[in-house]
Design an enzyme around this catalytic site. Structure first.
Site, short mmCIF file in Angstrom:
data_model
loop_
_atom_site.label_atom_id
_atom_site.label_comp_id
_atom_site.label_asym_id
_atom_site.label_seq_id
_atom_site.Cartn_x
_atom_site.Cartn_y
_atom_site.Cartn_z
N PHE A 101 43.05 34.34 38.63
CA PHE A 101 44.03 33.69 37.75
C PHE A 101 44.95 32.74 38.50
O PHE A 101 45.53 31.84 37.89
CB PHE A 101 44.89 34.76 37.06
CG PHE A 101 45.97 35.33 37.92
CD1 PHE A 101 47.23 34.75 37.98
CD2 PHE A 101 45.74 36.46 38.71
CE1 PHE A 101 48.23 35.27 38.79
CE2 PHE A 101 46.73 36.99 39.52
CZ PHE A 101 47.97 36.39 39.56
N CYS B 57 47.43 33.77 47.31
CA CYS B 57 46.72 34.70 48.19
C CYS B 57 47.43 34.82 49.54
O CYS B 57 47.45 35.89 50.15
CB CYS B 57 45.28 34.24 48.41
SG CYS B 57 44.32 34.09 46.91
N LYS C 131 32.34 32.89 35.44
CA LYS C 131 33.18 33.79 34.66
C LYS C 131 34.61 33.56 35.14
O LYS C 131 35.06 34.15 36.11
CB LYS C 131 32.74 35.25 34.91
CG LYS C 131 33.08 36.23 33.77
CD LYS C 131 34.57 36.44 33.54
CE LYS C 131 35.22 37.25 34.65
NZ LYS C 131 36.70 37.46 34.34
N SER D 3 41.15 40.16 43.86
CA SER D 3 41.80 41.32 44.45
C SER D 3 40.85 42.14 45.30
O SER D 3 39.63 42.05 45.18
CB SER D 3 42.37 42.22 43.34
OG SER D 3 41.32 42.85 42.62
N GLU E 110 40.08 35.65 32.62
CA GLU E 110 40.40 35.68 31.19
C GLU E 110 41.87 35.36 30.92
O GLU E 110 42.26 35.16 29.77
CB GLU E 110 40.04 37.05 30.61
CG GLU E 110 40.86 38.22 31.12
CD GLU E 110 40.36 38.79 32.45
OE1 GLU E 110 40.82 39.88 32.83
OE2 GLU E 110 39.51 38.13 33.11
N ARG E 111 42.68 35.28 31.99
CA ARG E 111 44.10 34.98 31.81
C ARG E 111 44.38 33.49 31.70
O ARG E 111 45.42 33.09 31.17
CB ARG E 111 44.91 35.57 32.97
CG ARG E 111 44.79 37.07 33.13
CD ARG E 111 45.60 37.53 34.31
NE ARG E 111 45.40 38.94 34.62
CZ ARG E 111 46.00 39.59 35.61
NH1 ARG E 111 46.84 38.92 36.40
NH2 ARG E 111 45.77 40.86 35.83
#
Length: 406
Positions: free
Chosen positions: A187, A319, A211, A264, A214-215
């Site tokens: 994200f 990060c 993919k 993560s 989704e955020r």
């Protein structure tokens, strides 16, 4: 067709920028589409994820949890496209990449303020992810630089030869595409990370399913629209959405030969292990946080400026964010000046002029910050700057948090 695509993109981006500038609330909630076989397709799922503007907590789109049939359709499309795409000349793929990079950076000319498509993508990132517009533009720029690097594919894909390695024996090595690859993106850099992945994968002759997080999938969808305009054949890039089930599908599907992941530690370890067990090549770039050691002979001004930017920029959601600093010797006397500079940072919605710190991505992310600060206090740390209870006028429902220093 290219003109239609560009007009639609510019229209969407113009409305987006007006909403951001005016603090306007979107009255109708749209749905995020799938990108299958070169077309934007409405999902047939009955499960949706509400995507909130982090600054207002308003639902701005609904992201589908793709069905298994939709995910399989994306992989099948990429597998079919690979048959012809892998046989195109490296010069053909290079020319498409030149056009794609140019579209990301070029001036649109359709917008009232002569913005660029580059800035349109950045505005979408600010809307969905929350980071400041300046930071969002850097997000796109770092990705664009990788696109430009991919344009040097004629050198990057050279093989090697070694004559007479033994009697009557020469060695020739060739770089060949693997097949269908997959990208799973985080994200915090919704444009940069996809642009790390699919330009390099596809210019080498692979196809890719993505993919996105989704955020904040909007930037990926805008990039797919540009890929269409640049001339990527249908199926070379496909996008589906989802969460855990979508990730597991990528790890397990036998057609997918390689996975690239950024995110993560927990997710990265799972993807690496599950993907590797399925015989895939997996590169898993997992969570990282920097620590700093400040020596007393460091350049004071440069160090203080760097510390404030590294610790509090992007609300700490990078990060490589600096979460811990060790001051050695006389450098400890600089701590009050860091607090002073942190207090001057402007906390507000990312699109507001002069914003230094935008909102966190979600209520869970903000709660994690609050819990970490509280745990430090309970363990005996001195809370030198407490930004937990900040309220920003006009954005009372946002996930905003001032700099915290212990």
């Amino acid at each position: 067709m290219a003109g239609i695509i560009r007009n639609r993109l510019c229209s969407q981006a113009l409305q987006l920028q007006r909403n951001l500038r005016n603090g306007y609330h979107l009255r109708s909630v749209s749905t995020t589409k799938l990108f299958l076989d070169g077309k934007f397709v409405e999902s047939k799922t009955d499960e949706w994820i509400d995507l909130h503007n982090p600054a207002t907590n308003e639902v701005i789109t609904r992201v589908p949890v793709s069905t298994r049939a939709e995910m399989q359709a994306a992989v099948d499309s990429s597998a079919e496209a690979f048959k012809s795409w892998s046989q195109t000349t490296v010069l053909t793929r290079q020319q498409i990449m030149f056009r794609f990079a140019d579209l990301v950076r070029k001036k649109s000319g359709k917008l009232l303020d002569y913005s660029t498509v580059f800035k349109d993508i950045a505005a979408n990132i600010t809307l969905e992810q929350g980071k400041t517009l300046v930071d969002a533009e850097g997000d796109v720029m770092r990705g664009l630089q990788v696109c430009e690097h991919a344009c040097s594919i004629t050198s990057l894909c050279l093989g090697e030869t070694l004559p007479n390695v033994a009697k009557d024996m020469d060695i020739h090595s060739y770089r060949e595409p693997l097949g269908v690859t997959a990208g799973i993106t985080p994200f915090n850099f919704p444009a940069m990370i996809p642009l790390w992945m699919f330009p390099l994968a596809t210019v080498c002759g692979n196809t890719m399913v993505i993919k996105p997080s989704e955020r904040d999938p909007g930037a990926t969808m805008m990039l797919c629209e540009l890929a269409n305009e640049a001339g990527f054949p249908a199926g070379v890039v496909n996008v589906f959405h989802g969460a855990t089930d979508a990730v597991n599908f990528v790890c397990d599907d036998p057609t997918i030969k390689a996975i690239s992941f950024v995110g993560s530690d927990t997710a990265g370890q799972h993807i690496y292990e599950r993907g590797a067990m399925a015989g895939k090549r997996v590169q898993s770039n997992m969570g990282a946080k920097n620590h700093g050691v400040i020596m007393p002979d460091a350049n004071k001004e440069a160090t203080l400026n760097s510390l404030v930017g590294a610790a509090f920029g992007a609300a700490g959601q990078r990060c490589m964010a600096l979460s811990t600093v060790v001051f050695v010797g006389e450098s400890k006397k600089w701590i009050p000046e860091i607090i002073e500079r942190a207090q001057k940072l402007t906390v507000t919605a990312g699109h507001e002029p002069g914003a230094d710190i935008g909102p966190l991505i979600s209520p869970q992310a903000k709660q994690r910050v609050l819990d970490l600060v509280e745990s430090g206090v309970k363990q005996g740390a001195d809370l030198l700057l407490d930004g937990r209870d900040i309220v920003v006028p006009g954005y009372e429902k946002g996930k905003l948090c001032r700099a915290n220093t212990t």
